[in-house]
Design a protein around this motif. Structure first.
Motif, PDB file in Angstrom:
ATOM      1  N   THR A  15       0.819  -1.203   0.000  1.00  0.00           N
ATOM      2  CA  THR A  15       0.000   0.000   0.000  1.00  0.00           C
ATOM      3  C   THR A  15       0.853   1.252   0.000  1.00  0.00           C
ATOM      4  N   ARG A  16       1.908   1.265   0.841  1.00  0.00           N
ATOM      5  CA  ARG A  16       2.780   2.442   0.883  1.00  0.00           C
ATOM      6  C   ARG A  16       3.523   2.626  -0.429  1.00  0.00           C
ATOM      7  N   LEU A  17       3.913   1.532  -1.054  1.00  0.00           N
ATOM      8  CA  LEU A  17       4.590   1.622  -2.345  1.00  0.00           C
ATOM      9  C   LEU A  17       3.657   2.199  -3.410  1.00  0.00           C
ATOM     10  N   THR A  27       4.139   5.729  -5.367  1.00  0.00           N
ATOM     11  CA  THR A  27       4.138   5.721  -6.838  1.00  0.00           C
ATOM     12  C   THR A  27       3.112   6.694  -7.388  1.00  0.00           C
ATOM     13  N   LEU A  28       1.932   6.717  -6.774  1.00  0.00           N
ATOM     14  CA  LEU A  28       0.875   7.629  -7.199  1.00  0.00           C
ATOM     15  C   LEU A  28       1.303   9.086  -7.020  1.00  0.00           C
ATOM     16  N   VAL A  29       1.951   9.378  -5.885  1.00  0.00           N
ATOM     17  CA  VAL A  29       2.429  10.744  -5.632  1.00  0.00           C
ATOM     18  C   VAL A  29       3.457  11.157  -6.681  1.00  0.00           C
ATOM     19  N   ILE A  30       4.374  10.255  -6.996  1.00  0.00           N
ATOM     20  CA  ILE A  30       5.418  10.573  -7.977  1.00  0.00           C
ATOM     21  C   ILE A  30       4.814  10.815  -9.359  1.00  0.00           C
ATOM     22  N   VAL A  31       3.845   9.976  -9.736  1.00  0.00           N
ATOM     23  CA  VAL A  31       3.207  10.140 -11.046  1.00  0.00           C
ATOM     24  C   VAL A  31       2.459  11.466 -11.123  1.00  0.00           C
ATOM     25  N   LEU A  32       1.724  11.822 -10.061  1.00  0.00           N
ATOM     26  CA  LEU A  32       0.986  13.083 -10.052  1.00  0.00           C
ATOM     27  C   LEU A  32       1.928  14.285 -10.075  1.00  0.00           C
ATOM     28  N   LEU A  33       3.049  14.183  -9.337  1.00  0.00           N
ATOM     29  CA  LEU A  33       4.036  15.266  -9.369  1.00  0.00           C
ATOM     30  C   LEU A  33       4.643  15.409 -10.756  1.00  0.00           C
TER      31      LEU A  33
END
Length: 294
Positions: free
Chosen positions: A9-11, A15-21
């Motif tokens: 879940t943390r991974l 990953t979602l944060v990095i993609v959105l950034l």
């Protein structure tokens, strides 16, 4: 609520944060690049040396724009176009959407008019008949031609219609019991409840009128009547060397079309960037409810 804190879940979250950034960076990059070019010196911009930071930082392009009366005149025309166009579009689309949101029992020709709207959404008469109609109505070379030439977006009408149709039917029954007529129901009940979709349509209209350049190109006779985006699309540096002083020659030598155009484009983006944050909170809610059909 129990939150799953497992490694998977943390991974996924990171990953979602990095993609959105990354998506945010890609959206902001063109704006930042335009600003960097506008603040760079002529030779660096022409040689393609500017990337994320200005090279030879200066405000020469912006100082030149401050002295360009044509730019600010076209800026003022665009402001008038947005203000008048947004007001007319919101008024007309709301007045069209309310009767079309009624059922066939309340408005017998509802389906007929709805099919006419859908037909105009899919087909149109073409550019030449549209131009001839605008000119025959005396709207050529006026602000009204720019405003009324695309003043009733059918997509926006359908969006508001669907929003009205998703409001509780009990509101109509309660208003009728209290003796309210159609106008009272529209402006006292439906319009206040439709703020999200009206704000969304307002944003669509502002962006359309601000960014649209083709109507200004075909409905005006010269640069004196161009809206801002048409003026930018036709950017040409016109220099009258006969009346230039030595200081003006020096300043012109420090400018290039690329840096000057970048500065004009960046200034043109500022109004929409300032308006969007105030309307963005209504955007998702208005689009979602306006797109749901019964």
């Amino acid at each position: 609520m129990i939150r799953d804190a497992s490694l998977r879940t943390r991974l996924f979250d990171w990953t979602l944060v990095i993609v959105l950034l990354l998506i945010a960076f890609l959206c902001l990059l063109p704006i930042w690049y335009t600003l960097a070019v506008s603040l760079s010196e002529k030779s660096a911009a022409s040689a393609g040396q500017v990337w994320l930071w200005p090279v030879g930082f200066n405000f020469n392009s912006y100082e030149q724009i401050m002295n360009d009366g044509r730019f600010f005149h076209s800026f003022w025309i665009s402001i008038q176009r947005v203000a008048i166009g947004a007001a007319i579009t919101i008024l007309v689309t709301t007045l069209m959407a309310y009767p079309l949101s009624r059922n066939a029992r309340d408005f017998r020709l509802r389906n007929v008019f709805m099919w006419i709207l859908v037909f105009t959404l899919l087909f149109n008469g073409g550019l030449i008949p549209w131009y001839m109609t605008v000119k025959a109505l005396g709207l050529y070379n006026t602000i009204w031609g720019l405003v009324l030439g695309g003043g009733v977006p059918v997509f926006n009408v359908i969006l508001i219609v669907n929003y009205f149709r998703n409001l509780p039917k009990e509101l109509d029954e309660a208003a009728l019991v209290d003796g309210a007529g159609p106008w009272k129901m529209l402006f006292s009940i439906y319009v206040p409840l439709a703020v999200p979709v009206l704000a969304t349509v307002t944003l669509f209209t502002i962006v359309y009128h601000w960014n649209e350049f083709f109507h200004g190109l075909v409905l005006t006779s010269g640069q004196d009547n161009y809206p801002l985006q048409t003026f930018i699309q036709q950017l040409v540096v016109v220099v009258d060397a006969s009346n230039m002083t030595e200081d003006q020659y020096k300043r012109l030598n420090e400018l290039s079309n690329q840096t000057l155009n970048a500065a004009k484009i960046f200034i043109a983006m500022i109004p929409v960037l300032l308006v969007y944050p105030f309307l963005q909170r209504f955007f998702i809610h208005g689009i979602t409810l306006g797109s749901v059909k019964e």
